[in-house]
Scaffold this motif. Structure first.
Motif: not given
Length: 409
Positions: A339-345
Motif C-alpha cells: 500500500l505504501k508503494r501505491a500511495q503517492r506522497l
C-alpha cells in the motif's frame, strides 16, 4: 463489464481529461516504483487527504461529514454518513499519534453532522443521507462505531443515546433467524453485517441492553452458518451473482474477530482466523491480493482491491494480537508495504496526493476510477496499529474472562 457498460464507459469516466489521463497513464505505464517511507510520513499524507475530503464539504448542507471520495465521474462526492461514522475513530487515534488536536475537532464535527441526520426511528439514512434516502442496516452499524468513539473517547452521552436508539432499530428490523433481509444493500442478505453486529454488541454491553446483545449474537450465528469449510463466506458479495470483494470478506472477518473478543467467545474468533489464514495463503509475495475470490479462494479478478488489502493488514494484526496467530504479523506488514508503494506522497495533484485508489490499476472493478475515503481510513488505521502495536478503535474492557484460544498453526 457487459457490452453496454463498456460502450458507455468513456462517456462516463472521460479518460481524455488531462487529470484522468495522467492517473490512467500512471497505472498503465508503471515506471519506477515509489519508494517506501516511514509509517508516520504515509499516515500524515493519508490523514491530510481525509481532512481535505472533509473540507471540500464546507458551507454545504452536509458540512462536517467527509466526502465519500473523489471520482472521475463526479469529482468530489457528497459526505458519506456510513464511512464518516467510522472515520471518527481514525481522527481520534491520529490526533494522539501525530500530536494533532485539530483532528479531535474534526471528529466532533462529524459526530454533530451524524446526529443531525439521525431518523426519529433511530436509524441513520443510507447513501449520502439526502432527503428520502432509506436506511441500510450495515451503514447504520458503521455510524454506531462513530457514536461509540464519541461516547467512550469524547465523553459525549448523546452519542451513546443515539447509538442505543440505532441499536434498537437494528434489533427491531432483524429476522428471527438473525439475518437482516430488509433495509439491505441491493435487497439481499450479507454475511459482512458482522461488522454492524460488532457495533451493536458493543453498544449492548455498554448500555446493559440484553435485547440488543441477543440480536447481535443471532446475526453472528447466522453469518457463521455461511462459512464454508475453506473459511470463505457465502452471501457475502454486494449481489448474489458476484464473487465477494476482498473488501467485504475483510469486513466479515473483522466483525467476527472483534465480537469474539468482546464476548470472550473462541467460536467467532476461530471463524475469523480461519478466513484470515486462507487469505494469507492467497497473498502474493509483494503483498497483492485479488479483488475477488471464489469459495475455493481462487482469484476471480486480475486487479487488486486496495481497500481490502488495508483491511486485511488490520485483520492479520488483530489475529496476531488476540488469537496468537503471530505468523500473520508478517503478512500484515507485507500488505502495508504494498500500500505504501501505491500511495503517492508527493503528487502535485491534491485529489491523489496521499489518497488510496479503490483498485490497482485504477480501472479495476472495485470503486472504479475513484479514491474512496474508506481506503485512506483503513490504511491510516493499519499504519497506526503497526506503529503502536495497538487497535483502532481501542478494545473495550467489557469482555467476560476469555477462553483459551488455541492457535491453529
Amino acid at each position: 463489464m457487459n457490452l453496454s457498460k463498456l460502450i458507455a464507459a468513456p462517456f462516463r469516466y472521460r479518460p481524455w481529461r488531462p487529470r484522468h489521463a495522467r492517473l490512467i497513464a500512471r497505472d498503465l505505464v508503471g515506471g519506477r516504483p515509489q519508494s517506501e517511507s516511514d509509517h508516520l510520513d504515509h499516515l500524515r499524507a493519508a490523514i491530510d487527504w481525509l481532512c481535505l475530503a472533509q473540507d471540500v464539504r464546507h458551507d454545504k448542507p452536509d458540512s462536517g461529514g467527509v466526502s465519500a471520495g473523489w471520482s472521475f465521474e463526479d469529482g468530489w462526492l457528497p459526505s458519506y454518513p456510513e464511512t464518516s461514522g467510522y472515520i471518527v475513530e481514525t481522527f481520534l487515534a491520529a490526533a494522539a499519534v501525530l500530536d494533532r488536536p485539530d483532528l479531535i475537532d474534526r471528529a466532533r464535527r462529524i459526530i454533530d453532522w451524524e446526529l443531525s441526520i439521525q431518523r426519529p426511528d433511530g436509524a441513520f439514512p443510507g447513501h449520502f443521507g439526502e432527503p428520502g434516502s432509506q436506511p441500510v442496516v450495515f451503514n447504520t452499524g458503521q455510524i454506531m462505531h462513530g457514536m461509540l468513539a464519541g461516547y467512550l473517547q469524547l465523553r459525549r452521552t448523546e452519542c451513546l443515546e443515539a447509538a442505543v436508539r440505532a441499536g434498537r432499530w437494528l434489533a427491531r428490523v432483524q429476522d428471527p433467524d438473525g439475518c437482516w433481509r430488509d433495509f439491505e444493500h441491493h435487497g439481499v442478505p450479507h454475511a459482512y453485517n458482522t461488522r454492524a453486529s460488532w457495533a451493536l454488541l458493543a453498544v449492548a454491553l455498554i448500555a446493559g441492553d440484553t435485547t440488543q446483545k441477543a440480536a447481535a449474537i443471532r446475526n453472528l450465528n447466522w453469518a457463521l452458518a455461511q462459512q464454508r469449510a475453506s473459511g470463505w463466506f457465502a452471501n457475502n458479495a454486494f449481489t448474489p451473482s458476484s464473487a465477494p470483494f476482498t473488501h467485504t470478506i475483510a469486513y466479515a472477518i473483522r466483525g467476527f474477530l472483534e465480537s469474539g473478543v468482546l464476548l470472550g467467545e473462541s467460536l467467532y474468533i476461530d471463524a475469523a482466523v480461519k478466513a484470515a489464514r486462507a487469505l494469507a495463503d492467497a497473498q502474493r509475495a509483494d503483498g497483492w491480493l485479488a479483488g475477488t475470490y471464489d469459495g475455493d479462494w481462487v482469484p476471480r479478478a486480475h486487479y487488486c482491491c486496495l481497500t481490502g488489502v488495508a483491511q486485511m493488514s488490520i485483520n492479520w494484526m488483530r489475529c496476531a494480537q488476540e488469537a496468537g496467530a503471530v505468523e500473520l504479523r508478517g503478512k500484515a506488514r507485507t500488505a502495508l508495504s504494498f500500500l505504501k508503494r501505491a500511495q503517492r506522497l508527493n503528487d502535485r495533484d491534491e485529489v491523489s496526493r496521499g489518497a488510496i485508489a479503490g483498485s490497482a490499476p485504477i480501472w479495476g472493478a472495485y470503486s472504479r476510477f475513484e479514491f474512496p475515503n474508506w481506503a485512506a481510513k483503513f490504511f491510516a488505521d493499519a499504519l497506526m496499529m503497526d506503529h503502536n502495536n495497538s487497535a483502532v478503535p481501542p478494545v473495550l474492557g467489557l469482555s467476560q474472562p476469555r477462553r483459551q484460544i488455541v492457535a491453529h498453526v
